[in-house]
Design a protein around this motif. Structure first.
Motif, PDB file in Angstrom:
ATOM      1  N   SER A   1      39.024 -17.068  -8.728  1.00  0.00           N
ATOM      2  CA  SER A   1      39.927 -16.338  -7.759  1.00  0.00           C
ATOM      3  C   SER A   1      39.788 -17.363  -6.675  1.00  0.00           C
ATOM      4  O   SER A   1      39.440 -18.030  -5.796  1.00  0.00           O
ATOM      5  CB  SER A   1      39.204 -15.448  -7.130  1.00  0.00           C
ATOM      6  OG  SER A   1      38.738 -14.089  -8.540  1.00  0.00           O
TER       7      SER A   1
ATOM      8  N   TYR B   1      43.128 -15.302  -9.952  1.00  0.00           N
ATOM      9  CA  TYR B   1      43.279 -14.162  -9.333  1.00  0.00           C
ATOM     10  C   TYR B   1      43.723 -13.922  -8.040  1.00  0.00           C
ATOM     11  O   TYR B   1      42.405 -14.890  -6.728  1.00  0.00           O
ATOM     12  CB  TYR B   1      42.281 -12.979  -9.431  1.00  0.00           C
ATOM     13  CG  TYR B   1      42.648 -12.517 -10.835  1.00  0.00           C
ATOM     14  CD1 TYR B   1      43.018 -11.504 -11.260  1.00  0.00           C
ATOM     15  CD2 TYR B   1      41.913 -13.598 -11.577  1.00  0.00           C
ATOM     16  CE1 TYR B   1      43.126 -11.293 -12.871  1.00  0.00           C
ATOM     17  CE2 TYR B   1      41.496 -13.912 -12.960  1.00  0.00           C
ATOM     18  CZ  TYR B   1      42.215 -12.533 -13.708  1.00  0.00           C
ATOM     19  OH  TYR B   1      42.696 -11.719 -15.440  1.00  0.00           O
TER      20      TYR B   1
ATOM     21  N   HIS C   1      47.946 -13.878 -11.389  1.00  0.00           N
ATOM     22  CA  HIS C   1      47.833 -12.602 -11.175  1.00  0.00           C
ATOM     23  C   HIS C   1      47.439 -12.378  -9.639  1.00  0.00           C
ATOM     24  O   HIS C   1      46.535 -12.453  -8.732  1.00  0.00           O
ATOM     25  CB  HIS C   1      46.619 -12.327 -11.710  1.00  0.00           C
ATOM     26  CG  HIS C   1      46.394 -12.622 -13.376  1.00  0.00           C
ATOM     27  ND1 HIS C   1      47.042 -11.268 -14.224  1.00  0.00           N
ATOM     28  CD2 HIS C   1      46.222 -13.373 -13.925  1.00  0.00           C
ATOM     29  CE1 HIS C   1      46.759 -12.021 -15.379  1.00  0.00           C
ATOM     30  NE2 HIS C   1      46.050 -13.992 -15.989  1.00  0.00           N
TER      31      HIS C   1
ATOM     32  N   LEU D   1      42.949  -5.657  -9.465  1.00  0.00           N
ATOM     33  CA  LEU D   1      42.758  -7.170  -9.899  1.00  0.00           C
ATOM     34  C   LEU D   1      41.297  -6.914  -8.572  1.00  0.00           C
ATOM     35  O   LEU D   1      40.785  -8.813  -8.331  1.00  0.00           O
ATOM     36  CB  LEU D   1      43.988  -7.937  -8.484  1.00  0.00           C
ATOM     37  CG  LEU D   1      45.109  -7.615  -9.408  1.00  0.00           C
ATOM     38  CD1 LEU D   1      45.844  -8.979  -8.139  1.00  0.00           C
ATOM     39  CD2 LEU D   1      44.451  -8.600 -10.593  1.00  0.00           C
TER      40      LEU D   1
END
Length: 270
Positions: A105, A185, A207, A219
């Protein structure tokens, strides 16, 4: 306070010592004896944790002068010590089965830059005052393999690809070291189709939340880690406000902070 910084150094010293460049003392005109590297490391960590100005570093604790610690921080940064330490700890985490580099992320955070310098700019969230940004990428368990510094006016999405490239090869298991996550993410600030395509070229599935969609996309289940990692980085007072004019010195503190977070995770896995 000094004792707690010393205990922190104990966990890092055995890893840092083999990485330090060898400095030969001159035979003729040797000058003042060089301060012990371990004491200097404690001084650097003291500044990282407390945010105290270099000139106010208490010499009675045995750290040496603030200028000595500053020079050693710069010297070791130029020798790649902090980056090597960080990569070593990432490999240990993977070998212990604590990290999961397959999911990552990204996010960023603003901070005030009190003295200006390189990698600063007018902050859009602080009335245009001079600021910087920390850009962080973390794996699935909130362990940061990379963090970078830019001016406060830089758009988050422009740093997406540099962050991916900043992730070092993560060793720790047999076979090829992992260099790229399989899934990435990010929040709405990274919602640009051209950057999605660039991420896919790294064989990474993006994503990224779409602009205009309601919150609660799901998410956040995967993105909590990057927000937690930024909070951990800003737990170090020297990283809450940027006092360094030189961006390489502040980046050295960022990398050292990431290494300390990795060291803590080795002691207290999730």
């Amino acid at each position: 306070m000094g004792a707690s910084r010393g205990r922190s150094a104990d966990g890092l010293w055995e890893r840092i010592e083999p990485l330090l460049p060898v400095t030969e003392r001159r035979f003729r005109y040797p000058g003042r004896r060089r301060l012990d590297d371990r004491q200097v490391l404690c001084g650097i960590l003291f500044v990282l944790y407390t945010g105290i100005p270099w000139r106010c570093l208490p010499q009675e604790l045995g750290f040496g002068s603030g200028m000595t610690c500053w020079r050693r921080l710069r010297e070791w940064n130029e020798a790649g010590v902090w980056q090597c330490l960080h990569e070593m700890l990432l490999a240990e985490l993977r070998a212990a089965g604590i990290s999961d580099p397959s999911r990552a992320s990204v996010d960023s955070s603003h901070l005030r830059a009190m003295k200006g310098g390189a990698a600063t700019g007018p902050s859009p969230v602080d009335r245009g005052k001079t600021g910087s940004k920390h850009h962080v990428i973390v794996e699935a368990h909130a362990i940061p393999p990379a963090a970078t510094l830019t001016g406060g006016n830089r758009n988050d999405v422009t740093q997406l690809i540099p962050l991916i490239r900043a992730v070092p090869p993560i060793r720790g298991k047999r076979g090829q070291p992992l260099r790229r996550p399989k899934h990435l993410y990010a929040d709405r600030g990274y919602d640009h189709e051209s950057y999605r395509n660039q991420v896919r070229r790294f064989e990474i599935t993006p994503h990224i939340a779409r602009r205009g969609t309601e919150h609660g996309s799901g998410l956040g289940v995967h993105r909590w880690g990057v927000e937690g990692a930024i909070a951990l980085l800003h737990w170090f007072r020297r990283l809450r406000i940027r006092w360094e004019i030189r961006d390489d010195i502040h980046q050295a503190f960022i990398t050292l902070g990431c290494a300390v977070i990795c060291r803590r995770r080795l002691r207290t896995p999730l």
